[in-house]
Write a protein that holds these residues in place. Structure first.
Motif, PDB file in Angstrom:
ATOM      1  N   CYS A 197       1.262   2.456  -5.300  1.00 34.16           N
ATOM      2  CA  CYS A 197       1.951   2.101  -4.054  1.00 34.16           C
ATOM      3  C   CYS A 197       1.321   2.761  -2.834  1.00 34.16           C
ATOM      4  O   CYS A 197       1.317   2.168  -1.741  1.00 34.16           O
ATOM      5  CB  CYS A 197       3.434   2.451  -4.151  1.00 34.16           C
ATOM      6  SG  CYS A 197       4.336   1.392  -5.287  1.00 34.16           S
ATOM      7  N   LEU A 198       0.777   3.955  -2.978  1.00 36.14           N
ATOM      8  CA  LEU A 198       0.090   4.580  -1.853  1.00 36.14           C
ATOM      9  C   LEU A 198      -1.190   3.809  -1.514  1.00 36.14           C
ATOM     10  O   LEU A 198      -1.537   3.653  -0.341  1.00 36.14           O
ATOM     11  CB  LEU A 198      -0.229   6.037  -2.169  1.00 36.14           C
ATOM     12  CG  LEU A 198       0.979   6.984  -2.270  1.00 36.14           C
ATOM     13  CD1 LEU A 198       0.525   8.408  -2.558  1.00 36.14           C
ATOM     14  CD2 LEU A 198       1.820   6.945  -0.993  1.00 36.14           C
ATOM     15  N   ILE A 199      -1.878   3.308  -2.536  1.00 37.79           N
ATOM     16  CA  ILE A 199      -3.062   2.478  -2.293  1.00 37.79           C
ATOM     17  C   ILE A 199      -2.662   1.163  -1.624  1.00 37.79           C
ATOM     18  O   ILE A 199      -3.295   0.719  -0.654  1.00 37.79           O
ATOM     19  CB  ILE A 199      -3.809   2.205  -3.611  1.00 37.79           C
ATOM     20  CG1 ILE A 199      -4.399   3.506  -4.160  1.00 37.79           C
ATOM     21  CG2 ILE A 199      -4.915   1.167  -3.408  1.00 37.79           C
ATOM     22  CD1 ILE A 199      -5.006   3.370  -5.550  1.00 37.79           C
ATOM     23  N   LEU A 200      -1.605   0.537  -2.128  1.00 34.53           N
ATOM     24  CA  LEU A 200      -1.137  -0.732  -1.543  1.00 34.53           C
ATOM     25  C   LEU A 200      -0.636  -0.532  -0.119  1.00 34.53           C
ATOM     26  O   LEU A 200      -0.794  -1.420   0.728  1.00 34.53           O
ATOM     27  CB  LEU A 200      -0.035  -1.323  -2.421  1.00 34.53           C
ATOM     28  CG  LEU A 200      -0.474  -1.779  -3.821  1.00 34.53           C
ATOM     29  CD1 LEU A 200       0.713  -2.336  -4.595  1.00 34.53           C
ATOM     30  CD2 LEU A 200      -1.581  -2.822  -3.731  1.00 34.53           C
ATOM     31  N   PHE A 201      -0.017   0.629   0.158  1.00 29.79           N
ATOM     32  CA  PHE A 201       0.388   0.928   1.534  1.00 29.79           C
ATOM     33  C   PHE A 201      -0.830   0.950   2.450  1.00 29.79           C
ATOM     34  O   PHE A 201      -0.804   0.389   3.555  1.00 29.79           O
ATOM     35  CB  PHE A 201       1.104   2.268   1.596  1.00 29.79           C
ATOM     36  CG  PHE A 201       1.105   2.883   2.972  1.00 29.79           C
ATOM     37  CD1 PHE A 201       1.879   2.343   3.998  1.00 29.79           C
ATOM     38  CD2 PHE A 201       0.300   3.987   3.258  1.00 29.79           C
ATOM     39  CE1 PHE A 201       1.857   2.892   5.281  1.00 29.79           C
ATOM     40  CE2 PHE A 201       0.279   4.544   4.514  1.00 29.79           C
ATOM     41  CZ  PHE A 201       1.047   3.994   5.538  1.00 29.79           C
ATOM     42  N   ALA A 202      -1.914   1.608   2.003  1.00 32.24           N
ATOM     43  CA  ALA A 202      -3.134   1.677   2.809  1.00 32.24           C
ATOM     44  C   ALA A 202      -3.688   0.280   3.066  1.00 32.24           C
ATOM     45  O   ALA A 202      -4.161  -0.025   4.175  1.00 32.24           O
ATOM     46  CB  ALA A 202      -4.178   2.547   2.107  1.00 32.24           C
ATOM     47  N   VAL A 203      -3.605  -0.594   2.060  1.00 31.27           N
ATOM     48  CA  VAL A 203      -4.094  -1.976   2.225  1.00 31.27           C
ATOM     49  C   VAL A 203      -3.235  -2.719   3.245  1.00 31.27           C
ATOM     50  O   VAL A 203      -3.765  -3.379   4.153  1.00 31.27           O
ATOM     51  CB  VAL A 203      -4.087  -2.709   0.863  1.00 31.27           C
ATOM     52  CG1 VAL A 203      -4.423  -4.183   1.052  1.00 31.27           C
ATOM     53  CG2 VAL A 203      -5.083  -2.059  -0.098  1.00 31.27           C
ATOM     54  N   LEU A 204      -1.925  -2.630   3.106  1.00 34.01           N
ATOM     55  CA  LEU A 204      -1.027  -3.314   4.044  1.00 34.01           C
ATOM     56  C   LEU A 204      -1.179  -2.772   5.463  1.00 34.01           C
ATOM     57  O   LEU A 204      -1.151  -3.539   6.437  1.00 34.01           O
ATOM     58  CB  LEU A 204       0.425  -3.154   3.588  1.00 34.01           C
ATOM     59  CG  LEU A 204       0.856  -3.982   2.380  1.00 34.01           C
ATOM     60  CD1 LEU A 204       2.235  -3.556   1.900  1.00 34.01           C
ATOM     61  CD2 LEU A 204       0.847  -5.472   2.714  1.00 34.01           C
ATOM     62  N   PHE A 205      -1.347  -1.465   5.577  1.00 34.90           N
ATOM     63  CA  PHE A 205      -1.502  -0.858   6.900  1.00 34.90           C
ATOM     64  C   PHE A 205      -2.791  -1.340   7.555  1.00 34.90           C
ATOM     65  O   PHE A 205      -2.844  -1.527   8.776  1.00 34.90           O
ATOM     66  CB  PHE A 205      -1.502   0.668   6.773  1.00 34.90           C
ATOM     67  CG  PHE A 205      -1.228   1.381   8.070  1.00 34.90           C
ATOM     68  CD1 PHE A 205       0.043   1.404   8.607  1.00 34.90           C
ATOM     69  CD2 PHE A 205      -2.254   2.022   8.755  1.00 34.90           C
ATOM     70  CE1 PHE A 205       0.310   2.055   9.798  1.00 34.90           C
ATOM     71  CE2 PHE A 205      -2.003   2.682   9.950  1.00 34.90           C
ATOM     72  CZ  PHE A 205      -0.726   2.694  10.481  1.00 34.90           C
ATOM     73  N   ALA A 206      -3.834  -1.524   6.751  1.00 35.46           N
ATOM     74  CA  ALA A 206      -5.099  -2.028   7.287  1.00 35.46           C
ATOM     75  C   ALA A 206      -5.006  -3.506   7.658  1.00 35.46           C
ATOM     76  O   ALA A 206      -5.679  -3.966   8.593  1.00 35.46           O
ATOM     77  CB  ALA A 206      -6.211  -1.812   6.261  1.00 35.46           C
ATOM     78  N   LEU A 207      -4.171  -4.259   6.931  1.00 36.37           N
ATOM     79  CA  LEU A 207      -4.050  -5.702   7.181  1.00 36.37           C
ATOM     80  C   LEU A 207      -3.137  -6.037   8.354  1.00 36.37           C
ATOM     81  O   LEU A 207      -3.170  -7.172   8.850  1.00 36.37           O
ATOM     82  CB  LEU A 207      -3.514  -6.400   5.920  1.00 36.37           C
ATOM     83  CG  LEU A 207      -4.459  -6.533   4.721  1.00 36.37           C
ATOM     84  CD1 LEU A 207      -3.717  -7.141   3.547  1.00 36.37           C
ATOM     85  CD2 LEU A 207      -5.671  -7.384   5.087  1.00 36.37           C
TER      86      LEU A 207
END
Length: 432
Positions: free
Chosen positions: A349-359
């Motif tokens: 979820c921390l990795i997915l948060f970084a992806v969503l924040f970048a998108l």
């Protein structure tokens, strides 16, 4: 594991602070999850406001009001209760007493602490009331921006989320609820994330519509913060050992001191037999123990064993068998190590948060980022359920868990939402 912050500070820093026994590790991380979610949501709402995607509405704000002595007395009373209990725990705590909740609800406490803190809170409220007092209530019209409503949104999310999490957990564990409905409703354990998400989403969307906040922009703003909050919240599950772990990894067992030990099938069966009473109590018989063997790959020998299997010593729910040489309330360890699924979800979820924040700056179609969040969260949870222990339903020969059903619906719903948002966005574009 650290059932509460007292054990964490004692183990990590060598500090003996009995007052910290009031702060449960799970609750601490849940509070942190709400705070970081509020921060991320606020900065994203401000960004969208600056772009003109979100606007404020006019509203009344009280700038002065008549002096109210009742408010001063209420603050003083609250301060007295807090000081009475907190200073009492800090100075009069008896190490032989393990139940902090019993102490809190007893008549024990520090009279001095109550008087001092009550006087302080009462005095500050008195100063504030005198400073802003007026013969009558004075109001002025101000523009309230969406980011200024984040505190209200977080409070509603906390209350509605807790209610939804409790409801869905008890639906999933209906047999236990029927046996003790009062205990199930008011216990500090037993929360289902998706139940909280569903009920909180409904309440917040209704609030947004009432306050004329663009719902599409709001849910897109919330997508990264929701993923981050979920990951941080899972830290509470892992570090407290709240039972939210996976099936047994039969390639490892746990010794009496809580250390992880590699095991072959014979060793696993030996440990199961040695802890037969525990396993029968949990699963009815030794034949129904959920397990799957997975040994750390040779190419990943540098990784710690606890990444693949963990016994959760000193877990907060006292699950397992008695640890050797341990005395006190939290002295249990799982006899066979389990997959630490909460840890996997933290990392994912921390990795997915970084992806969503970048998108968030690249995906400009309103509502689409939230659709991506739904798919990501649904896929993550669906696959983690394959190695988690949960109640399964019998639906036309299939045996999904509640989380598998909801996560599947989230993936489908996310895909439909992305399609719908792209469709209406394309239709809204003026023809050239």
């Amino acid at each position: 594991m650290y059932p509460n912050l007292y054990y964490a500070f004692k183990d990590l820093f060598g500090l003996n602070i009995p007052l910290l026994k009031l702060l449960q590790t799970f609750g601490f991380f849940v509070a942190i999850a709400f705070l970081v979610a509020a921060y991320v949501l606020t900065i994203e709402l401000k960004r969208r406001e600056q772009l003109g995607l979100l606007t404020g509405i006019k509203g009344k704000a009280i700038i002065a009001k008549p002096f109210n002595m009742t408010e001063v007395l209420v603050h003083a009373l609250l301060g007295f209760v807090l000081g009475y209990k907190l200073l009492g725990l800090a100075t009069e705590w008896d190490e032989t007493v393990q139940d902090v909740q019993a102490y809190v609800f007893s008549i024990q406490g520090s009279l001095l602490g109550g008087v001092v803190l009550g006087a302080i809170l009462g005095y500050f409220k008195y100063r504030e009331a005198k400073k802003n007092h007026a013969p009558e209530i004075k109001e002025e019209i101000v523009t309230i921006m969406p980011h200024q409503r984040v505190p209200d949104i977080i409070v509603m999310a906390a209350v509605a989320g807790l209610l939804g999490a409790k409801i869905f957990h008890n639906l999933e564990n209906w047999g236990d609820f029927v046996k003790d409905p009062i205990g199930a409703l008011f216990s500090f354990s037993g929360l289902t994330f998706y139940g909280g998400l569903i009920v909180a989403s409904y309440v917040i969307i209704r609030y947004a519509i009432k306050k004329n906040i663009n719902v599409w922009q709001l849910i897109d703003s919330a997508a990264p913060s929701l993923m981050l909050a979920y990951g941080v919240g899972r830290m509470g599950c892992h570090f407290s050992g709240d039972g939210d772990w996976g099936i047994y990894n039969s390639a490892y067992v746990t010794d009496a001191a809580g250390k992880i030990v590699p095991a072959d099938p014979a060793k696993f069966q030996e440990m199961v037999k040695a802890s037969e009473q525990f396993f029968v109590r949990q699963y009815g018989s030794l034949e129904h123990i959920p397990h799957a063997a997975f040994t750390k790959p040779a190419g990943l020998s540098f990784l710690p064993d606890w990444l693949f299997a963990y016994g959760y010593p000193h877990n907060v729910i006292n699950e397992g068998v008695q640890m050797a040489g341990c005395a006190g309330k939290y002295c249990s360890v799982l006899p066979v190590s389990v997959y630490p699924t909460a840890l996997y979800e933290i990392i994912t979820c921390l990795i997915l948060f970084a992806v969503l924040f970048a998108l968030r700056k690249k995906v400009t179609v309103p509502g689409m980022l939230f659709g991506i969040y739904l798919i990501m969260n649904g896929v993550e949870r669906f696959f983690i359920e394959k190695i988690r222990v949960n109640t399964k339903y019998d639906i036309f020969g299939f045996h999904p868990t509640q989380a598998e059903i909801i996560s599947s619906l989230m993936v489908i719903g996310g895909a439909v939402l992305i399609w719908y948002c792209r469709k209406i966005h394309k239709a809204a574009k003026p023809a050239i």
